[in-house]
Design an enzyme around this catalytic site. Structure first.
Site, PDB file in Angstrom:
ATOM      1  N   HIS A 164       0.845  -1.194   0.000  1.00 25.47           N
ATOM      2  CA  HIS A 164       0.000   0.000   0.000  1.00 25.47           C
ATOM      3  C   HIS A 164       0.878   1.242   0.000  1.00 25.47           C
ATOM      4  O   HIS A 164       1.836   1.340   0.773  1.00 25.47           O
ATOM      5  CB  HIS A 164      -0.909   0.022   1.229  1.00 25.47           C
ATOM      6  CG  HIS A 164      -1.665   1.318   1.381  1.00 25.47           C
ATOM      7  ND1 HIS A 164      -1.514   2.139   2.479  1.00 25.47           N
ATOM      8  CD2 HIS A 164      -2.554   1.935   0.562  1.00 25.47           C
ATOM      9  CE1 HIS A 164      -2.288   3.202   2.337  1.00 25.47           C
ATOM     10  NE2 HIS A 164      -2.929   3.109   1.191  1.00 25.47           N
ATOM     11  N   SER A 165       0.583   2.184  -0.867  1.00 25.78           N
ATOM     12  CA  SER A 165       1.309   3.443  -0.947  1.00 25.78           C
ATOM     13  C   SER A 165       2.801   3.184  -1.142  1.00 25.78           C
ATOM     14  O   SER A 165       3.193   2.472  -2.065  1.00 25.78           O
ATOM     15  CB  SER A 165       1.025   4.280   0.306  1.00 25.78           C
ATOM     16  OG  SER A 165       1.560   5.578   0.199  1.00 25.78           O
TER      17      SER A 165
END
Length: 1028
Positions: free
Chosen positions: A217-218
């Protein structure tokens, strides 16, 4: 030297001193020059308008559904410092769903394919809970007893997760490298767990896993990609990477040299790997990369940056937006993408379909994985979407009798307004026309009935039929499914038919009650085939199995591209001036595709209106359904029950690198419009630019402009101050210098930069109609790094707009600092006493020195100690903050003396220290992120010396300048080398404009060189002091 009491130091207002009074007024730091006031007002109005537009206009609706879970996190304490040097800082956990997953303290119950979740910037390891909970429950409820799935190698997913102590990886490249090293070692440890039978709850005859699926994520996605660049990476230990809201193309901020360098390193590695001529030379040949973007609601990371078209070919990966994914159909913010129920279901189902524990890699082949990801994440409407009809087997025998139960439609379309209008099963047949080379034709079908996985419907059958027995088939064996409409007639026509298994395309329901595409209602089913794919069939049979009248409906037709494809070939300028207006005829196709090549920029927003007259509520099948889409990247937005709506996209964006050779690039936006063909009325299509809404799109893409462009303004102001000071001996105030700069130097520089931005554009501007890039050509992936990242001449106004906003920001900061200085000087006056004298040189009475607070020896000791700490323990941004604080204190004392004495010399010194303070404060944001990372490390008790930013030369000039100025010595005037001062400030201004957005960290280095030059000026003509 002359000693004069401070209290007697006042300005004589006689005529002879009028010139001095005018000079002091020019030095007044609190003045409001008219031009500065007007420019600041315009800047504030523009900024207010832009921010309001960003918050209120062109905002995507929120449709995320909260997920539920029962998490348990098992810390793998065996992964200690013997396995990783970061084990005392980071941790590794195994997720278990309470009440679903079986585990014991002595047996953690590993049972399937390993998956490792990597959190992003300041992310928690607990963000894994949504995905892993869904994976556990989906396997428990749907796959656990599915014998076919088990035979195909499907097992449960073992979700591991990394606790990075919420490290701020986006701001510090070395932190990303450290995390990647830890993840690489965690992968080796995870794979070793499957060799220990005491920890297993899986078939012992299965091969030991040799690879781990990574989900990031990210910035966790960047960590995942960095793992494959690590020198200790075990080849093929990662073959599948799924990222969510990850800025692949460029770093979200460019304040740290390490993060920019790391991006260049890993992106170059990935590009070089996929541009190898032979697969044997490509270390990433078996690796797939899927990037999922949140879209317009993600205001943390621009979703443009999630594109991987410049990194991997379509054969190995793609970028898809959540609004594109079937049954998701909504934009998501930066955190919602980790917990939204819709997207987690799609990801988990795709993972179970790519898993194959019979192979050591634990996944299917790369080609099979890519087919699966396209199936679950793309719409199926893409030109490259595969069709399975031809490869499937005939499995339905349809027997037709008299016309009471079946009939052949003589037209090219068929509509069932209501299912079950007859109290018996009936069939209607559409004859498949022959394909021609002149006109491309299609078969399209839309119904509100939901297709099952085997291709059947509850109340329908949609069959593609040929005469039975099938020509060319050696066997006439009976087909497993028989539909007999012959009433026992022995001479009945028999057709061998196929169902459209896996070819159904789901569309959001669009009725008068529909509000958003993500409404939780059963979707429509859409089928689409090229006529050439149906040449092996004679009929399309629609069998109505319902014996009771229902609200179900169906429409099917054959149509040609000339009826369904419309091109709006217009320039961008004309599009913005006049928009696009079309009137589709009443005899149009079920689905009309309108392509507008000029509509491609992410910076522009539009408003679309559609009007369809003549449809009655009691007779219409559905209301207009619109799909806005681009194919590079895969972004689709659906609008149901459409009359009017906002149009924005993530197409051609600033600072984005071009696609790999041979890959398709953005060719504009298309609109697919499904409209009820039974209404027999024309449809009006009106697209108009939304200029106020377009300004709001600048916020997410140009937020860091305030870290670069203000330094352009400050540099030009200081340049003007030093030029006047060297010529006249008067160091004018920041505001007065800004006013003089606004009269000519600043506008000239901004216009020059605007000309530079337009004169050296590439041959592929945003408004042009791009085509697929040709392979075997050299591509400059840094071609969009200059200025504000756009090569389209249409956006020439962005440079002046950035300059205007920066002037306003500089003025606001200037007066904020002046206010703080006033308060500080008052406090300083209350707690200090004056020595009563100020030194004035007989040879130059305008030069003076304020009271010295420390001895030279103490300043030297302080400087040496601080530099030693920088070289060993603390990062230089910490020393920079200390320097800013010292400079603020020096400026406070200078303001106190300037107010007490009101002499030209004291005003000179205050204006000098104040302008240097302003310069340092605008450089401060570049240093703060790394400082925050260092403080965070201390907060988590990571006492290992900071691994970067110990270059003493990066801070020494600032420290020396601050210490020199704190002694009260005014910078001497220059005559011979004043051109050097002029050049350095001009160089800072130009670099801030040209490369400030892309390489912001270099602005610190240039300002550091300027500080060194000022120190050299101070010491080159330093004069002896006389203590009061």
């Amino acid at each position: 030297m002359l000693l004069r009491p401070k209290k007697g130091l006042t300005e004589d207002l006689s005529a002879s001193n009028a010139k001095k009074l005018q000079k002091c007024r020019a030095q007044d730091p609190f003045s409001w020059p008219p031009l500065v006031l007007i420019t600041t007002a315009l800047a504030l109005l523009s900024l207010t308008f832009i921010v309001q537009s960003s918050l209120k206009r062109q905002v995507d609706p929120q449709g995320c559904i909260m997920s539920m879970m029962s998490p348990t996190y098992l810390k793998l304490s065996g992964f200690d410092t013997e396995h990783s040097r970061f084990a005392s800082k980071y941790s590794l956990y195994l997720y278990r769903e309470e009440g679903v997953d079986e585990y014991k303290h002595d047996n953690i119950g590993l049972r399937g394919a390993p998956v490792l979740f990597i959190p992003g910037n300041a992310g928690s390891y607990k963000q894994v809970r949504s995905l892993s909970s869904e994976a556990s429950r989906y396997y428990y409820n749907n796959l656990r007893h599915d014998q076919k799935a088990r035979e195909e190698g499907v097992r449960a997913l073992d979700f591991f997760t990394v606790d990075f102590n919420e490290d701020l990886a986006a701001f510090h490249g070395q932190t990303v490298i450290d995390q990647a090293e830890y993840v690489n070692e965690a992968i080796a440890y995870i794979l070793s767990l499957y060799h220990d039978s005491r920890r297993l709850n899986r078939d012992l005859d299965l091969p030991d896993p040799s690879s781990v699926i990574l989900i990031g994520h990210s910035m966790g996605g960047i960590v995942a990609r960095t793992v494959l660049v690590n020198t200790k990476y075990q080849a093929n230990s990662v073959n599948t990477i799924i990222t969510m809201s990850t800025p692949h193309a460029r770093p979200p901020v460019s304040f740290d040299a390490d993060i920019v360098s790391l991006y260049e390193q890993i992106n170059t590695y990935w590009r070089d790997a996929y541009t190898q001529r032979w697969s044997s030379n490509n270390p990433l040949w078996q690796t797939t990369l899927i990037s999922i973007a949140g879209g317009g609601r993600d205001t943390t990371v621009p979703s443009d940056y999630t594109s991987v078209s410049s990194l991997v070919p379509e054969s190995h990966g793609f970028t898809v937006f959540t609004s594109t994914v079937p049954n998701v159909w909504t934009s998501m913010d930066h955190l919602a993408i980790t917990w939204a129920d819709q997207i987690r279901k799609a990801i988990v189902k795709s993972l179970y379909e790519v898993v194959d524990v019979r192979r050591a890699a634990q996944t299917k082949s790369r080609a099979a994985r890519m087919r699966t990801f396209r199936k679950w994440f793309l719409t199926g409407l893409e030109p490259s979407a595969p069709k399975h009809l031809t490869s499937s087997e005939h499995n339905v025998l349809l027997k037709l009798g008299d016309e009471s139960h079946s009939s052949i439609t003589k037209t090219s379309s068929l509509t069932l307004h209501r299912l079950g209008m007859q109290d018996f099963t009936s069939a209607k047949l559409l004859t498949v026309p022959p394909a021609t080379n002149h006109t491309r034709k299609h078969f399209q079908l839309l119904t509100d009935q939901l297709m099952h996985p085997d291709g059947s419907f509850d109340q329908l059958e949609i069959l593609f039929c040929s005469a039975f027995p099938i020509a060319g088939h050696a066997t006439t064996a009976p087909l497993p499914i028989q539909i007999d409409l012959s009433s026992g007639d022995a001479s009945a026509t028999r057709l061998a038919c196929k169902r459209a298994i896996n070819d159904a395309i789901l569309l959001p329901t669009s009725t008068r009650q529909s509000r958003n595409a993500f409404d939780q209602t059963p979707p429509f089913t859409f089928l689409q085939y090229d006529l050439r794919e149906l040449q092996d069939y004679q009929f399309v049979a629609i069998v109505d199995k319902s014996t009771e009248v229902t609200h179900g409906w169906l429409h099917a037709e054959f149509n040609s591209d000339t009826d369904s494809a419309v091109g709006a070939d217009t320039s961008l300028a004309r599009l913005l001036l006049r928009g696009v207006s079309l009137e589709l005829p009443s005899s149009r196709s079920l689905m009309t595709d309108i392509h507008i090549p000029a509509l491609s920029s992410s910076l522009l927003a539009y408003n679309l209106k559609i009007r369809q007259h003549g449809c009655r509520k009691d007779t219409e099948l559905f209301t207009p359904l619109v799909r806005q889409y681009i194919d590079a990247p895969h972004e689709s937005k659906y609008f149901v029950n459409f009359k009017e709506g906002d149009i924005n996209l993530h197409g051609t964006a600033p600072f984005m690198p071009p696609a790999l050779p041979g890959e398709a690039i953005n060719s504009g936006v298309s609109f697919q419009i499904w409209s009820d063909p039974t209404c027999r009325s024309s449809l009006e299509f009106r697209l108009r630019p939304d200029l106020p809404g377009s300004f709001g799109k600048l916020v997410i893409r140009y937020r860091t402009v305030f870290a670069a462009f203000p330094l352009l303004v400050v540099a030009m102001v200081l340049r003007k101050q030093f030029r006047l000071y060297d010529n006249t001996g008067v160091f004018i105030s920041f505001n007065d210098s800004l006013e003089q700069s606004l009269r000519l130097p600043l506008p000239v520089l901004l216009l020059s930069m605007t000309f530079f931005a337009t004169a050296f554009t590439g041959t592929q501007p945003l408004s042009a109609t791009p085509h697929a890039r040709q392979p075997n050509i050299t591509i400059d992936y840094t071609q969009n790094d200059l200025l504000l990242g756009s090569q389209d001449t249409f956006f020439w106004f962005l440079v002046p707009l950035g300059g205007l906003l920066s002037v306003g920001a500089c003025v606001l900061l200037n007066y904020l600092i002046l206010g703080l200085l006033q308060v500080s000087s008052i406090v300083f006056s209350l707690f200090s006493s004056s020595n009563g004298y100020v030194k004035v040189d007989d040879s130059d009475k305008e030069k003076t020195s304020v009271m010295i607070s420390t001895t030279p020896r103490r300043r030297v000791i302080n400087t040496i100690v601080l530099l030693l700490l920088v070289a060993t323990i603390i990062p230089y941004p910490f020393a920079y903050v200390v320097a800013c604080i010292v400079q603020f204190a020096t400026t406070t004392r200078a303001l106190k003396d300037a107010k007490d004495l009101r002499s030209g010399a004291t005003l000179n010194f205050f204006n000098y220290t104040h302008s240097i303070l302003i310069l340092m404060l605008w450089v401060l944001p570049i240093n703060l992120p790394v400082l925050v990372v260092w403080i965070h490390n201390l907060a988590v008790h990571w006492m290992t010396p900071f691994s970067s930013h110990h270059n003493v030369l990066s801070i020494m000039p600032f420290i020396l300048l601050v210490e020199t100025v704190s002694s009260g010595m005014m910078v001497p005037t220059l005559q011979r080398f004043k051109w050097a001062t002029n050049f350095l400030f001009f160089a800072l201004a130009v670099y801030a404009a040209v490369y400030g957005m892309t390489y912001a960290y270099r602005l610190h280095y240039i300002a550091n060189i300027i500080a060194l030059w000022l120190v050299l000026i101070h010491f080159s003509t330093r004069k002896p002091r006389i203590s009061p």
